[in-house]
Enzyme design. Structure first.
Site, PDB file in Angstrom:
ATOM      1  NE  ARG A  87       8.624   6.145  -0.037  1.00  0.00           N
ATOM      2  CZ  ARG A  87       9.891   5.804  -0.101  1.00  0.00           C
ATOM      3  NH1 ARG A  87      10.700   6.112   0.877  1.00  0.00           N
ATOM      4  NH2 ARG A  87      10.361   5.159  -1.152  1.00  0.00           N
TER       5      ARG A  87
ATOM      6  CG  ASP B 122       5.114  -3.166  -4.749  1.00  0.00           C
ATOM      7  OD1 ASP B 122       5.764  -4.201  -4.957  1.00  0.00           O
ATOM      8  OD2 ASP B 122       5.577  -2.181  -4.147  1.00  0.00           O
ATOM      9  CG  ASN B 123       7.689  -0.543  -7.217  1.00  0.00           C
ATOM     10  OD1 ASN B 123       6.907   0.039  -6.486  1.00  0.00           O
ATOM     11  ND2 ASN B 123       8.867  -0.948  -6.799  1.00  0.00           N
TER      12      ASN B 123
ATOM     13  CG  ASP C  79       6.527   3.502  -7.065  1.00  0.00           C
ATOM     14  OD1 ASP C  79       6.082   4.630  -6.790  1.00  0.00           O
ATOM     15  OD2 ASP C  79       5.926   2.459  -6.798  1.00  0.00           O
TER      16      ASP C  79
ATOM     17  N   GLY D   6       0.790  -1.219   0.000  1.00  0.00           N
ATOM     18  CA  GLY D   6       0.000   0.000   0.000  1.00  0.00           C
ATOM     19  C   GLY D   6       0.821   1.267   0.000  1.00  0.00           C
TER      20      GLY D   6
ATOM     21  CE  LYS E 131       8.275   7.767  -3.228  1.00  0.00           C
ATOM     22  NZ  LYS E 131       8.946   7.096  -4.368  1.00  0.00           N
TER      23      LYS E 131
END
Length: 531
Positions: A108, A275-276, A285, A105, A128
């Site tokens: 940041r 997740d990236n 990312d 998740g 971010k």
């Protein structure tokens, strides 16, 4: 086009309004089963100051550059929310270095919502480094200036290179230090904190779907898929099992185009966890990334990956396929037969091969006269570059300048090759350049078959081969200057990276090989996921 301050722009919130979310506002780290996101506000910072702003992106979004100490700067730092915002942190999971990591998740990053661009499209603005969320695990949700400068610069640099990417709107310092252990070796130290405002049509990743499938949340999985189709792939039609299949094929196609562009400019993402991976096929990312300097397909800038080199430059096409297989597995409950998703992987492989072929033809100044011969020429180039220490960016740029001389050469090709290698090589041991010289002879013979004029070929090659890329040592120089209060190197580098195919003779120092002092310096040769 007229522009307005960010604090006067209406925000839209379709992700929050159309999907199931946790609404408590509790920032405490925890598992959040059953939801697509958590409503959570950014945490205020003591002294926000704007360091950098993307004028072109701001203009596209209809946003004016913020004044110092303005409400817009407070918004970009997370200190001010307007009544129309519904900030949230998204829930997702993912495979990290090939292993399922469970819930991850936005630990940041906090999205403020969407704003309309001048062309009517909608773009999400995400902060971010804006503080803790339920997905921060044991971290503080902050980011340091070091990583924030890198993300801001690279997001925009990739856009101007023509690589599919998320964007960056602003870079703001927070006035507070953040403690980080840069290489996870017990040497934690305070560093200045910062926040990047990232921009994309959406930041949804493969991992958003993976977490739903892993927890058998099929209603959320279907709702999220339908949301993405309605808002980002409307041309595919109303959601249905057949449309889900076509959608996966389009995600695979876009991912292939993105990776082909990475390979054509020598970009190494460094941490291609699922997740990236953007569901839109955008580079997302920017952490421990880097550009090839000495050409080495096994090179990775990520210290965490030194053991396996899973995410090394030459592995990126294979990892993207692996990640697409993981996405297909997550989407399989939505289709009648999981085997229907298999052709999407073929689409990826075919698109990757075709796009890489086309991009490298452009880089070499060639047109499709000899498909088989050209394919062999392109396939043999990596091995030729890898034997000597050849700087990929400089090699292709100098090859463009040299093309007219190669076309006109009558027996002095070897002298021209020596001229090229002198400019592009870091060091060449005896006989290490023979494979590359043999390749250059083949290339010269092929180039002479082109019908275009020498100057036309040169100009086309210059527009396909950048002179300037965001080498890690250049980013590190800008970071160190910014930390000392000098923004001039950051501003100069940013402006040059907006036109990376131009000559900029006054900034030759930004196009040079990596200097010896940067070979082993932290931040130049090696990086970590620490931020």
């Amino acid at each position: 086009m007229p522009t307005a301050p960010l604090d006067q722009v209406p925000f839209e919130n379709p992700f929050v309004e159309e999907l199931r979310g946790e609404l408590s506002g509790n920032k405490g780290s925890r598992q959040v089963p059953g939801y697509c996101y958590s409503r959570v506000a950014p945490s205020p910072v003591p002294d926000p100051k704007i360091l950098a702003w993307s004028e072109e992106l701001g203009g596209f979004l209809g946003l004016a550059r913020p004044e110092e100490r303005s409400a817009a700067v407070a918004m970009l730092a997370g200190n001010l929310l307007t009544s129309g915002m519904k900030p949230f942190a998204a829930r997702y999971g993912g495979h990290q270095f090939g292993n399922w990591a469970g819930q991850l998740g936005d630990g940041r990053a906090i999205s403020l919502g969407q704003v309309p661009a001048v062309d009517g499209s909608r773009w999400e603005i995400q902060l971010k480094g804006a503080g803790p969320t339920p997905y921060s695990r044991r971290a503080d949700g902050r980011a340091v200036l070091r990583s924030s400068v890198r993300e801001f610069l690279c997001s925009e640099a990739m856009h101007y290179l023509g690589v599919p990417t998320t964007r960056a709107l602003s870079l703001v310092t927070t006035g507070a230090d953040v403690v980080r252990d840069m290489f996870y070796n017990g040497n934690a130290a305070p560093e200045p904190g910062a926040i990047v405002a990232r921009v994309a049509p959406t930041f949804i990743r493969f991992g958003n779907f993976q977490i739903m499938a892993a927890h058998n949340e099929l209603d959320n999985l279907r709702a999220l898929a339908n949301y993405v189709l309605r808002h980002h792939y409307p041309e595919l039609g109303e959601p249905s099992p057949a449309v889900y299949v076509h959608w996966f094929e389009e995600v695979a196609r876009r991912t292939a185009v993105m990776v082909a562009h990475w390979m054509s400019v020598g970009f190494v993402h460094g941490v291609m966890n699922t997740d990236n991976m953007s569901i839109l096929g955008l580079t997302i990312d920017y952490g421990p990334y880097g550009w090839l300097e000495p050409y080495d397909p096994d090179w990775t800038p990520n210290t965490t990956d030194f053991g396996s080199r899973r995410y090394a430059f030459g592995q990126q096409p294979h990892v993207a396929m692996w990640n697409l297989m993981a996405l297909a597995q997550a989407l399989s409950p939505l289709v009648e037969d999981a085997r229907a998703l298999r052709p999407g992987l073929d689409v990826y492989a075919e698109t990757l091969a075709a796009t890489q072929h086309e991009l490298f033809l452009r880089k070499l100044g060639l047109t499709s006269l000899d498909r088989a011969g050209d394919q062999s020429l392109i396939e043999d180039l990596p091995a030729a570059l890898a034997e000597p220490e050849i700087d990929m960016t400089i090699f292709f740029r100098q090859l463009a300048h040299l093309a007219p001389e190669l076309l006109a050469a009558t027996g002095n090709e070897e002298a021209l090759f020596s001229k090229l290698l002198e400019k592009a090589a870091y060091s060449i041991a005896p006989n290490e350049d023979q494979t590359l010289r043999a390749w250059l002879h083949r290339y010269t013979e092929r180039l002479r078959q082109e019908p275009a004029s020498a100057e036309a070929i040169r100009e086309a090659m210059l527009q396909a081969n950048p002179k300037f890329v965001l080498r890690n040592y250049l980013a590190q120089n800008a970071i160190e200057a910014a930390e000392a209060g000098d923004l001039a190197p950051l501003e100069t580098l940013f402006n040059v990276l907006k036109t990376p195919f131009d000559e900029h003779p006054e900034h030759e120092e930004l196009a040079g090989k990596r200097p010896d002092w940067a070979r082993d310096k932290p931040g130049c040769a090696t990086l970590s996921c620490s931020s």
